[in-house]
Design an enzyme around this catalytic site. Structure first.
Site, mmCIF file in Angstrom:
data_model
loop_
_atom_site.group_PDB
_atom_site.id
_atom_site.type_symbol
_atom_site.label_atom_id
_atom_site.label_comp_id
_atom_site.label_asym_id
_atom_site.label_seq_id
_atom_site.Cartn_x
_atom_site.Cartn_y
_atom_site.Cartn_z
ATOM 1 N N CYS A 1 52.026 -25.911 -55.469
ATOM 2 C CA CYS A 1 50.738 -25.415 -55.976
ATOM 3 C C CYS A 1 49.889 -24.836 -54.846
ATOM 4 C CB CYS A 1 49.977 -26.518 -56.705
ATOM 5 S SG CYS A 1 50.757 -26.926 -58.282
ATOM 6 N N GLU B 1 47.624 -27.479 -61.885
ATOM 7 C CA GLU B 1 47.000 -26.375 -61.137
ATOM 8 C C GLU B 1 47.638 -25.044 -61.490
ATOM 9 O OE1 GLU B 1 48.164 -29.291 -60.092
ATOM 10 O OE2 GLU B 1 47.593 -29.694 -58.028
ATOM 11 N N ILE C 1 52.552 -30.408 -67.596
ATOM 12 C CA ILE C 1 53.404 -30.362 -68.789
ATOM 13 C C ILE C 1 54.842 -30.661 -68.346
ATOM 14 C CG2 ILE C 1 54.203 -28.937 -70.721
ATOM 15 C CD1 ILE C 1 51.640 -27.202 -70.278
HETATM 16 N N1 THU Z 1 51.475 -33.040 -60.676
HETATM 17 C C1 THU Z 1 50.491 -32.114 -60.923
HETATM 18 O O1 THU Z 1 50.223 -31.759 -62.070
HETATM 19 N N2 THU Z 1 49.841 -31.585 -59.847
HETATM 20 C C2 THU Z 1 50.077 -31.917 -58.545
HETATM 21 O O2 THU Z 1 49.555 -31.297 -57.638
HETATM 22 C C3 THU Z 1 50.953 -33.067 -58.240
HETATM 23 C C4 THU Z 1 51.877 -33.473 -59.344
HETATM 24 C C5 THU Z 1 52.200 -33.606 -61.830
HETATM 25 C C6 THU Z 1 53.632 -33.146 -61.944
HETATM 26 C C7 THU Z 1 54.246 -34.286 -62.738
HETATM 27 O O3 THU Z 1 54.044 -34.037 -64.130
HETATM 28 C C8 THU Z 1 53.422 -35.497 -62.350
HETATM 29 O O4 THU Z 1 52.240 -35.005 -61.744
HETATM 30 C C9 THU Z 1 54.115 -36.450 -61.388
HETATM 31 O O5 THU Z 1 54.585 -35.779 -60.272
#
Ligand code: THU
Length: 132
Positions: free
Chosen positions: A91, A57, A45
């Site tokens: 994460c 995550e 988000i």
């Molecule tokens: N992102 C995640 O949701 N999880 C991860 O482990 C890596 C990055 C998202 C954050 C952001 O919205 C997008 O990916 C680009 O970095």
């Protein structure tokens, strides 16, 4: 791969479609399997104030914790990546709070996957024992 892990990837894939990513356009989905059998999902988000984006995550984990499911059996993460989607450092730290042996199932939309324990992904993590 275990059937329950396949299901977890499927749930993460469904959650990914709900990602709110107007800035990066990079959608991520996650799903946490809890010891009580419940599955909580999350998507990333984002926000116009870029630094406030929250990863899929952490959304899934915080949903689980806030609903009273605090023991995790496995966590799946999926993105449209070339190699299986790897969780970011923040994460990894959050996941390690709840157990260093939790299997992390990394997947992509092509069906590739890789499973590693959180302690392999974040060796020598800072943890609650360091605060004593
Ligand atoms: N992102 C995640 O949701 N999880 C991860 O482990 C890596 C990055 C998202 C954050 C952001 O919205 C997008 O990916 C680009 O970095």
């Amino acid at each position: 791969m275990k059937e329950e892990f396949k299901k977890l990837i499927k749930e993460a894939e469904k959650a990914r479609k709900r990602a709110y990513t107007p800035y990066s356009k990079f959608q991520v989905g996650a799903a946490v399997l809890c010891a009580d059998g419940k599955i909580f999902t999350g998507c990333n988000i984002e926000n116009a104030s870029f630094g406030l984006a929250v990863c899929a995550e952490r959304v899934a984990i915080f949903k689980a914790i806030s609903e009273g499911s605090t023991k995790f059996e496995a966590i799946a993460v999926i993105g449209d990546t070339d190699k299986p989607c790897s969780p970011c450092g923040a994460c990894r730290q959050v996941i390690s709070e709840f157990g260093e042996d939790i299997p992390l199932i990394m997947a992509n939309l092509k069906g590739d996957f890789k499973i590693k324990k959180i302690k392999e992904l974040l060796p020598e993590a800072f943890g609650k024992n360091d605060l004593l």
